[in-house]
Design a protein around this motif. Sequence first.
Motif, PDB file in Angstrom:
ATOM      1  N   GLN A  56       0.815  -1.212   0.000  1.00 43.84           N
ATOM      2  CA  GLN A  56       0.000   0.000   0.000  1.00 43.84           C
ATOM      3  C   GLN A  56       0.852   1.267   0.000  1.00 43.84           C
ATOM      4  N   ASP A  57       2.017   1.229   0.670  1.00 39.77           N
ATOM      5  CA  ASP A  57       2.849   2.430   0.726  1.00 39.77           C
ATOM      6  C   ASP A  57       3.411   2.790  -0.637  1.00 39.77           C
ATOM      7  N   PHE A  58       3.821   1.774  -1.401  1.00 37.75           N
ATOM      8  CA  PHE A  58       4.342   2.037  -2.748  1.00 37.75           C
ATOM      9  C   PHE A  58       3.260   2.643  -3.628  1.00 37.75           C
ATOM     10  N   TRP A  59       2.052   2.073  -3.589  1.00 34.43           N
ATOM     11  CA  TRP A  59       0.954   2.607  -4.407  1.00 34.43           C
ATOM     12  C   TRP A  59       0.525   3.976  -3.908  1.00 34.43           C
ATOM     13  N   GLN A  60       0.574   4.170  -2.606  1.00 25.62           N
ATOM     14  CA  GLN A  60       0.228   5.483  -2.064  1.00 25.62           C
ATOM     15  C   GLN A  60       1.196   6.539  -2.576  1.00 25.62           C
ATOM     16  N   ASP A  61       2.475   6.186  -2.647  1.00 22.11           N
ATOM     17  CA  ASP A  61       3.460   7.129  -3.188  1.00 22.11           C
ATOM     18  C   ASP A  61       3.154   7.461  -4.641  1.00 22.11           C
ATOM     19  N   GLN A  62       2.715   6.465  -5.410  1.00 19.25           N
ATOM     20  CA  GLN A  62       2.365   6.719  -6.805  1.00 19.25           C
ATOM     21  C   GLN A  62       1.199   7.701  -6.911  1.00 19.25           C
ATOM     22  N   VAL A  63       0.186   7.493  -6.070  1.00 17.20           N
ATOM     23  CA  VAL A  63      -0.966   8.401  -6.079  1.00 17.20           C
ATOM     24  C   VAL A  63      -0.547   9.796  -5.628  1.00 17.20           C
ATOM     25  N   MET A  64       0.296   9.878  -4.600  1.00 16.23           N
ATOM     26  CA  MET A  64       0.729  11.185  -4.104  1.00 16.23           C
ATOM     27  C   MET A  64       1.576  11.911  -5.133  1.00 16.23           C
ATOM     28  N   GLN A  65       2.371  11.179  -5.902  1.00 18.86           N
ATOM     29  CA  GLN A  65       3.133  11.820  -6.974  1.00 18.86           C
ATOM     30  C   GLN A  65       2.206  12.405  -8.029  1.00 18.86           C
ATOM     31  N   ALA A  66       1.170  11.624  -8.384  1.00 18.82           N
ATOM     32  CA  ALA A  66       0.196  12.147  -9.345  1.00 18.82           C
ATOM     33  C   ALA A  66      -0.536  13.356  -8.772  1.00 18.82           C
ATOM     34  N   ARG A  67      -0.848  13.321  -7.478  1.00 14.53           N
ATOM     35  CA  ARG A  67      -1.511  14.452  -6.832  1.00 14.53           C
ATOM     36  C   ARG A  67      -0.601  15.677  -6.803  1.00 14.53           C
ATOM     37  N   GLN A  68       0.697  15.452  -6.514  1.00 12.06           N
ATOM     38  CA  GLN A  68       1.636  16.563  -6.479  1.00 12.06           C
ATOM     39  C   GLN A  68       1.754  17.212  -7.853  1.00 12.06           C
TER      40      GLN A  68
END
Length: 923
Positions: free
Chosen positions: A350-362
């Motif tokens: 979940q942390d790896f995917w969360q980072d992917q989503v946060m990068q897209a959000r950023q």
Amino acid sequence: MSLRDPDLPSADISPAFEKPHRRMRSPEDNLTLWQWMSVSWMSPLIAIGYTRQLHDEDVWSLSYEFQHRILHQRFRELGGSVVRRLLSANGIDLAILSFLGVVEALSNFAGPVLLQQLLRAMEDVYAPRSKAITFAVLSLLVRLIACQSSVFSLWFSRRCYERSRGEMITMLYEKTLSRKLIGESALSQKVDTSVNEQNGNALATDGKSGASRFGLRNPWVLAKRVSHALGKRIWPRDSGMKLEQSASIGKIYNLMRYDVYEVAQRFWEFQSLVRVPLSLVLSIVLVWKLIGWPCLFGVITVIVAQSVNVLITRILLQYERERRKVTDGKLKKITQYVAAIRHLRWYGWQDFWQDQVMQARQKELGFMVFTGFWRALISFANYLASGLFPVAAFYAYTALAGEPLRIDIAFPALQLFGMLENSLRDVPNLITTLLNANIAVVRIEDFMKEANKDNAMVRSVPGARPQVMLCDASFAWPGISHEVLQNVSLEFPVGLTVICGKVAAGKTALLQALLGELEGRGGHVTLPNDMVGYCAQTPWLQSMSIRENILFTCPYEEGRYRKVLEACALTQDLAAFKHGDLTNIGENGIGLSGGQRARVALARAIYSPAKMLFLDDPLSALDHQTADSIVHRCFMGPLMDGRTVLVVTHRTALCQHLAKQVIEVSKGTARVLDRGHEPSSETSNSAASDSADEVKEEEQNDSQEDTEAEKFIEDEKRAHGGVKAAIYWEYVRAGKLRWWAALIFLLALHRLVGLGETWFLKKWGEAYDKPVEQLASSGLFDHLPSPEVNIRPWLLGFFLLAMVKGALFLAGNCVMIVIIYNAGRQMFGDVMDRVSHATFRFYDVTPLGRLMNRMTSDIGTVDGNISQQFEDVAFLAISWISSIVVIASVTPIFLVFSFVLTASFVLIFLRFLPTSQSLRRLE
């Protein structure tokens, strides 16, 4: 007074002023003129909402004019582009809005004319008092007409908005179900094929030269190979290649959530298409009549500002297009993340995917900052032009024309300047919003132009019981050249047909081909023109009760329903539930075991009136005893009489001896097995033997939990009363207190400068009537000469005040961008952390749609509307307090009137607010 289509039925319309209930339609379909004008028919709903929280049963059903089923039936009959269909469907309302826009514009521009006459009557000592009172009463009547017109406009614009939004959403839903799905694998295959074809002989391997084999002797071929490896397109523009992947779920969600809103909002504001140009013409005429040709100098400042805005708008639109693409990507990642969160937690990903989503959000936030900055520049240019407009006009009027700037000229002129400037500013703003809407329309049109499923091979044959036939038919998955089924010729008689084969042999593809989901490459398909009941390999269930899932909008028939439950072996399972078949099963049946989900999905297909049933491996999740019971009591029972039933299964030993025919699919071909011929052991046991013990264990474990299950999904909690201060404080803290303090300081300073500008203009007008020695003792303006002697200091002071206001306005917008960025980043990060590390129970009881709304729609509100509302509240509060202080210092008696007016507003607002909040929470 009927406000509905007379062709639609008038039954079930709730009478005005009666207690609302969802069984009755909204009273707005049948109101008197006074009830409609005063909106008094809403009083029963407001009374209930004031005393308690509103529930679904407390709200009327929508009128026929707003029901999506009726809207869609009418909208789909219209031809042409999306915009043309929308204009045709809402033409009458748009015409009414245009007329109301004309009335509102005329009423608004009557105000400055009456104000000038009122000021002249008050300054004329010989004029009777009744003359001034007459103009004051006329001003009040004009404002009443404008207000009533705005109420009518609000009703019709809301009607256009809701109808157009419903029409577009249902259109997109229908397109989503009928379009051809082309995946990334199909695109990559097309790219490879096209590049190879264009490379020609240069890519051929003749075994003589390594350079020739890799295309090194042909620089153009080498460039194309390298560009293909880098993911770029360097091939010629006239190559005719148009490789477009089907819209992802994230993009479709974005179309429905944002682009549809962007287009529908233009219908809400449709009257501005009439009002803005008309206001521009009227303001120019009245300003010219008031001060003459000097007004052209002010117009020039606005034209220059709008010319600059044209350049800025072009840049803004480029960033806006990119921002929407980035938002599509973010929504795609969020959709995938939310759908797979349970599995990601199991494996600790979940942390790896969360980072992917946060990068897209950023990345999205970065584009939001860019677009916000360019919007701030556009607003600054408009605001600065509005400040320089009167400076330039008064300069020409006093310095060039030599006219005195008296009060009866200055203040009506300022009001007209504001209207003219607003009109000149609204024109490019209108163009900008229309261009943004055009972007949304193009995106919707592109989606609507995606290829639909090809049914050219399908021949619908009318008749009582025609057979399902495939004649030398070949099929491929959409966008892929490789044929998954080749030259298949089959007939499916009425009765049970068993389809078997190895894993990935093409069994599901055969059913998909009959459903029209595959591309036909040859031959033809004969199907009855009748409903098809389909049960997918992975059961699809709704977050409803078991009964609602089985009925699936079909009418409830007690006898037939009980037979279906018995045939699908669900009777004992339902007896274990406290609420039986009324138990809510949660998101996609999360509260049921795998076998129970399969049987509920099977029961839905069996209960339907369809004469053709396509069942894709419904026995795989069942233990042997349950599967055998379903084969004999369901597949061979009376419920299957007269039906063509195609069952895909690996457990052929249970049903092949009962079937009319057995079809084996192997390597893209299909053949009918002879009677007594046994399928291969791999075909019949490859899947069933591996899962039988696991299924039985799962059924036993789940049955123990199900006996205690009462409700598998939690209702969304709705807050009661007003929004708590802690909620607002959470947003304020997310935006950082120091930035909020800076914003409030800038707003207060901006208001103070605005008051100083008005006071300065008042002193300027009064200075014409005073001698020089009296002017010198006037306090703040002691050092300014009389405007009759030297006008330049007054013009310079007016210019500096306008520039300071513009600078403060720009600084406030920039601070607001920083607040939005900080709040959006922190609050989205908090939501992601909580969702990523929530308990598994939370995933069980929370629907995916609710999670998507929290992470998309609600975050979108955080990114936009809330911040603007906070800024508006702060500025209006500062303006209200300062206005009361200034007016009361000049006219103390005004405090009595302001108190009555404020108290009336507060009482009406507090009466209406609870109902508004309840309705928004229900939505």
